[in-house]
Scaffold this active site. Structure first.
Site, PDB file in Angstrom:
ATOM      1  N   HIS B  49      28.331  10.539 -47.301  1.00 13.39           N
ATOM      2  CA  HIS B  49      28.287   9.644 -48.457  1.00 13.39           C
ATOM      3  C   HIS B  49      27.722   8.275 -48.084  1.00 13.39           C
ATOM      4  O   HIS B  49      26.918   7.711 -48.799  1.00 13.39           O
ATOM      5  CB  HIS B  49      29.697   9.503 -49.028  1.00 13.39           C
ATOM      6  CG  HIS B  49      29.725   8.779 -50.322  1.00 13.39           C
ATOM      7  ND1 HIS B  49      29.643   9.422 -51.527  1.00 13.39           N
ATOM      8  CD2 HIS B  49      29.790   7.461 -50.597  1.00 13.39           C
ATOM      9  CE1 HIS B  49      29.659   8.533 -52.501  1.00 13.39           C
ATOM     10  NE2 HIS B  49      29.755   7.338 -51.972  1.00 13.39           N
ATOM     11  N   HIS B  95      29.504  10.220 -59.716  1.00 14.92           N
ATOM     12  CA  HIS B  95      30.948  10.274 -59.455  1.00 14.92           C
ATOM     13  C   HIS B  95      31.433  11.665 -59.821  1.00 14.92           C
ATOM     14  O   HIS B  95      32.378  11.833 -60.582  1.00 14.92           O
ATOM     15  CB  HIS B  95      31.691   9.179 -60.226  1.00 14.92           C
ATOM     16  CG  HIS B  95      32.556   8.354 -59.345  1.00 14.92           C
ATOM     17  ND1 HIS B  95      33.762   7.828 -59.731  1.00 14.92           N
ATOM     18  CD2 HIS B  95      32.397   7.958 -58.058  1.00 14.92           C
ATOM     19  CE1 HIS B  95      34.298   7.156 -58.732  1.00 14.92           C
ATOM     20  NE2 HIS B  95      33.487   7.206 -57.710  1.00 14.92           N
TER      21      HIS B  95
END
Ligand SMILES: Nc1ncnc2c1ncn2[C@@H]1O[C@H](COP(=O)(O)OP(=O)(O)O)[C@@H](O)[C@H]1O
Ligand SMILES: [Mg+2]
Lengths: 237, 740, 77, 77
Positions: B49, B95
């Protein structure tokens, strides 16, 4: 006419009102911080839309007890004018400056859409440029806009002509389907007994320029200006 | 406290998501074993990430520069100059995973995160767009996801006070176990007042501002540590919860402080929280940083250094401030009722030094944290590709009734009106929105100038699945074409790449091909990619999502008043189709809706032609030659024309004649790039024809607007003759009927 | 000292949220639900010399902020 | 049979409402407030042969709908 736009933590229509008053109406306007109690140098206080204090607990609850709102009582008693839109309306009700309360929309969802309002009372400073039965187009944007007052309070509102705007169809018909939030009697805006404090859920500042799809919101300001400024600039009835 | 922490071991490293090689690499780099807290820092900053380990080598292929680019990838968001001293800041973020676990808060905190990325750059956010993907909406589980995600976006965006002006929602079974929630934000900033996430100036104080720190979203690996005792339950890391009200205060406080000139550098605490900020900010500036964790405002007791560093509590920022201006920081944040605490300072030693009650919990070269490994893992085309593409949709039977077919496609959840969602979003706060959701692109004016911005997000997972390279290129073209159809000149791109696990060669192949497609299209259209996001591992039980690059494009209109919309404006206007004839039913909405098939080849893409079509549309809109412009996307020409009839405030019918030849379903519903339907005032037909001739693009007249029906003929055969009310009903109810 | 405040809509006022929850429960097969109302519980930890004083302060909080008398009634436990 | 369900955020989960209300109360002079959390109270009137069975059903309602297990915990009274 000197306008003051109140800024609470969480307010967001403040800049929009400021823009419309200064750039479209060309009137003097300033921001008023929520802790200020001094309202001496303004004639009309605007309580704009937004989520003051996050609207946590109840919409407008915390702002309704803030210093600036406490000072509004005196300001109104001295003849000052107050316009509360959206969160501003919720705050005025929470503060007891207007009767009733605003509850969660009956659909339990937020609603942002165009609405039509039929004018019921033209004897207030905010509506004296309008006709009874005139239809105004203005958007709403809220999650808690269902107007509620108990039967006694509603009767009194009716008797005093305090109901100024109701949601209606484009043709001015007050119908269930034209009511976007389940407000009792389709009430969209009310005034105090003197007519000097107006609260409404729709956003007049979003209907103030042709580019925004409607200029009907200006009529409220122009009525107000006409009622206080002796230059005859307000609209003929 | 640090003393009682577990020892770093290869096993612990593995639990924290680091490979044995990576662990060795850390030891070699440090010349010693890391402490537990240090290992935590590495695990977070070297995670996919934060570090883009598997994607960085591919991302480098994207064109990232251009004459208007003020900031490309590498900061919190990209910045493009729009003239008159203004610049636009924009970025898209995913998200996906948090939204699946907790739809409302996951989507809400997604909005919160992207807003912070924009305002850390000094810009005021003026628009949000959300691109959502779900499984088929007739599944009750999916319905709850949709309701949660949409209300989470609505809650956060509305309360914060940024309008949501666009986006898209599409459905496919592949998203059932992995919905996609991508949010793009656009902000405005003076071109000479851009802030960056750099810790400049040795000796400058470092301020923590915003919400207090809790145990939100800390890597679950903490649970495995032996420091856990009978109170483990209490300490469990928790889901991130958003507070849009605090975010609004943070926005106002940050922008107010930026005005004073006291801010040297600023970064939001997003993924990996304080760890990320305290290492990335000095790494970018070539400095170091020391912080004292006991000063960090906390809302929970007994937090360890590890937890404080890795917490992903929302609505927080790290500021580097000019020494001597500390009082101004405290004053501004006190005004907005937010915490602002000096927790450390910028150093010149190149290290991140973390103390907790004076004791050193971590001391690492920031370069080591920033220098995560980069992998170029093997790629391989999936074996089923060739067969899938070889499928010819025309081997399927022709529909018996084309009107029914049109109603079905127009009323599919992917094409049907998304009003159910966007009427829950404030679309107008800021009074800039000239074109609300519901047209090809949103248009927002830039107050104080004559200009406006046109913004769109697009992505078609089906097309990318069938042909990653061309499909991804088509996504860029479509987003840019939507901007052009509003009259905007596209200026820049942000992209969010949603894929399965990059450790599977066929997924990484899709990814690499998609990047090449994006790069080709961006080069051809002169569109720099100024920022973006990669979201891998969108898969459950081996089922990956459709490879879905979402492309966000921002463009500028010189004259705000000339913005165009997609719907017909009245009767008697001539209709023209600009662009090539070639279309395909491969991967089309028609093929899915009527036959539940995802297969076939895509139509060809000619990037030069795409560019000319877009320029022609921009010119036609800029000279007010056209009254509407609508791009042909999902559903093909028939749907584009029907949408022209039914998506405006007034319904307008039309009569269209298309050439005979191909089977009618291909003509009507075939999908292909570079095609736009425009309506033209009959008085200006000659001028329009002149412009088309100059533009050197294929085009033809296809009909006129008017009447209460939509009539479509292929050659001399009438294939559709439908009341526009019935079309409108199908379109209006198409998505919503699955919900309430 | 810990005080629990319950805030509910007044009896005559339509509880739309409660009705929606009830409908959802019925849909899930909880057909035995005859009525359902949703309110707020506010748990306050406060310094006060006696329980009675804590209650008195909580009562004042309710009157000043926690409940809107137009819509709501409250009880303190 | 009447059952009262209290739904609260799990410990550790940020209670944005509670924090805001606490701050507001402090601003109004209720400085003695040490902590404040806001939750939901759901009052269910239901048909059930025994109190124990009513509780059991309410518990099932909580697990299936009334509480969000990711964020909330509940008690039945
Ligand atoms: N798909 C992409 N295309 C272009 N730039 C990208 C892409 N993905 C990531 N980037 C850039 O890489 C940088 C690293 O992203 P970063 O800000 O660390 O992550 P986050 O997305 O968590 O904010 C950013 O500048 C981002 O814009
Ligand atoms: Mg970031």
């Amino acid at each position: 006419m000197r306008f003051g736009v109140v800024v609470f933590p969480g307010t967001w229509s403040d800049c929009d009102f400021h823009y419309v008053v200064s750039e479209v109406l060309r009137q003097p306007v300033k921001y008023i911080w929520h802790r200020d109690r001094n309202l001496d140098d303004v004639d009309c206080v605007v309580l704009p839309g937004g989520f003051s204090y996050g609207d946590y607990l109840r919409a407008g609850a915390v702002a309704g007890r803030s210093p600036v709102v406490e000072a509004l009582g005196d300001f109104v008693a001295r003849g000052g004018h107050v316009l509360g839109s959206c969160n501003g309306f919720q705050i005025l009700c929470e503060a007891g400056l207007l009767p009733g309360a605003l509850m969660r929309n009956e659909c339990l969802q937020y609603r942002c859409q165009q609405t039509h309002l039929v004018v019921e009372n033209v004897e207030t400073p905010f509506t004296r440029g309008l006709r009874v039965g005139q239809v105004l187009t203005m958007p709403i944007s809220h999650g808690e806009g269902k107007y509620y007052a108990d039967a006694g309070a509603l009767a009194k509102l009716r008797k005093n002509g305090q109901i100024v705007f109701r949601y209606a169809t484009a043709e001015g018909q007050v119908t269930r389907t034209a009511n976007p939030n389940g407000s009792l009697e389709s009430i969209a805006g009310v005034v105090n007994e003197e007519g000097t404090v107006l609260g409404l859920m729709p956003h007049p500042e979003r209907a103030a320029e042709p580019a925004m799809g409607s200029t009907d919101g200006l009529l409220i300001f122009q009525s107000l200006l006409g009622s206080l400024v002796e230059d005859g600039s307000f609209l003929k009835r | 406290m640090t003393g009682s922490e577990p020892k770093a071991t290869p096993d612990l490293a593995r639990e924290l998501g680091l490979t044995a090689d990576e662990y060795d690499r850390i030891i070699k780099r440090l010349g010693r074993e890391p402490t537990y807290t240090e290992l935590g820092l590495f695990s977070a900053l070297w995670s996919e990430h934060c570090a883009y380990k598997h994607s960085r080598v591919f991302l480098a292929r994207l064109p990232q520069t251009g004459p208007h680019v003020l900031q490309g990838p590498g900061e919190n968001a990209g910045v493009v100059d729009i003239g008159d001293g203004w610049a636009v800041v924009f970025k898209i973020e995913s998200h996906n995973h948090p939204s699946f676990i907790e739809p409302f808060q996951g989507a809400a905190t997604g909005v919160g995160g992207i807003l912070r990325d924009i305002f850390t750059m000094g810009a005021r956010p003026i628009a949000l767009l959300d691109s959502l993907r779900f499984g088929e909406p007739d599944d009750p589980k999916t319905r709850r996801l949709i309701e949660g995600v949409v209300s989470g976006i609505s809650w956060y965006g509305n309360c914060f006070g940024c309008p949501t002006v666009g986006g898209e929602i599409a459905f496919a079974p592949e998203y059932a176990g992995n919905p996609l929630v991508n949010v793009m934000c656009v902000g405005l900033v003076r071109a000479d007042r851009i802030f960056r996430a750099r810790a400049e100036g040795v000796g400058n104080p470092v301020f923590y501002v915003g919400n207090k720190t809790g145990r939100d979203g800390i890597h679950g690996a903490t649970m495995a540590s032996s420091t856990f005792d009978e109170r483990a339950e209490e300490r469990r890391p928790t889901v991130q919860v958003g507070d849009p009200f605090t975010e609004k205060l943070l926005l106002e406080a940050c922008l107010e402080l930026m005005q004073t000139g006291a801010v040297v550098g600023i970064q939001d605490m997003g993924a990996a929280g304080l760890a990320c900020c305290t290492s990335e900010m000095p790494a970018r500036a070539g400095t170091g940083m020391e912080v004292e964790l006991s000063r960090v405002p906390r809302r929970e007791i007994e937090m360890t250094p590890y937890e404080i560093l890795l917490s992903e509590s929302q609505e927080r920022m790290l500021l580097v401030v000019a020494r001597g201006r500390e009082e101004e920081v405290r004053r501004v944040f006190a005004k907005w009722e937010l915490d602002a605490v000096e927790i450390g300072q910028v150093t010149g030693d190149g290290d991140l030094t973390v103390r907790h009650h004076g004791e050193i919990a971590a001391r690492l070269p920031v370069k080591a944290l920033a220098e995560a490994p980069r992998y170029e893992k093997p790629t391989a085309p999936p074996p089923w590709m060739a067969e899938l593409r070889a499928f010819d949709p025309l081997t399927l039977p022709e529909p018996a009734d084309y009107e029914e077919a049109l109603l079905a496609v127009l009323g599919s959840p992917t094409i049907g009106s998304k009003e159910w969602a966007f009427r829950q979003y404030d679309q107008q706060v800021g009074i800039n929105t000239l074109v609300l959701p519901g047209s090809d692109a949103a248009v927002l004016r830039v107050k104080g100038t004559r200009r406006a911005l046109a913004i769109s997000t697009d992505g078609n997972g089906r097309q990318v699945f069938l042909h990653p390279r061309r499909g991804a290129a088509m996504a860029v073209c479509e987003a840019a074409r939507n901007v052009s159809c509003a009259g905007g000149r596209p200026l820049g791109v942000t992209d969010c790449l949603n894929f399965g696990s990059p450790e599977r060669p066929e997924i990484l192949w899709q990814f690499a091909e998609a990047i090449d497609g994006l790069a080709e299209a961006c080069r051809a259209l002169d569109l720099p990619v100024v920022g973006g996001n990669v979201s891998f591992y969108n898969e459950t039980n081996g089922q990956a999502v459709l490879p879905t690059p979402i492309v966000g494009v921002v463009g500028v209109l010189e004259e705000a008043g000339r913005a165009a919309t997609q719907w017909f404006k009245g009767a008697g206007h001539r209709l023209a189709l600009l662009g090539p004839d070639a279309v395909s039913l491969g991967g089309s909405e028609y093929l899915w809706t009527l036959h539940r098939r995802l297969a076939g080849a895509l139509a060809p893409l000619d990037l030069g032609l795409e560019r000319r079509v877009q320029s022609a549309v921009q010119a036609a809109i800029g000279t007010e030659l056209v009254l509407s412009a609508h791009d042909c996307a999902e559903g093909g020409l028939a749907v584009a024309v029907a949408e022209g009839c039914v998506t405006g405030r007034e319904l307008v019918g039309g009569s269209v004649t298309l050439p005979e030849g191909a089977r009618a379903d291909l003509t009507l519903f075939g999908e292909g790039p570079s095609r736009v339907v425009v309506s033209v005032d009959p008085a200006r037909v000659l001028e329009f024809e002149g412009l088309m001739a100059e533009s050197a693009i294929p085009w033809c007249w296809i009909g006129t607007t008017g009447s209460e029906r939509l009539r479509v003929r292929c050659g001399s055969t009438t294939v559709i003759d439908a009341a526009i009310e019935s079309l409108e009903q199908a379109w209006r109810r198409g998505f919503e009927r699955h919900l309430a | 000292m810990r005080v629990r405040v319950l805030v509910r809509l007044k009896p005559g006022i339509l509880d739309v949220q409660g009705a929606a929850v009830k409908r959802a429960l019925m849909g899930l097969g909880f057909t035995e639900v005859a009525d359902l109302r949703v309110g707020k519980v506010i748990e306050v930890e406060l310094d006060a010399p006696t329980a009675a004083q804590a209650r008195a302060r909580a009562d004042e909080m309710c009157r000043r902020l926690l409940a809107n008398p137009v819509l709501e009634e409250y009880t303190i436990e």
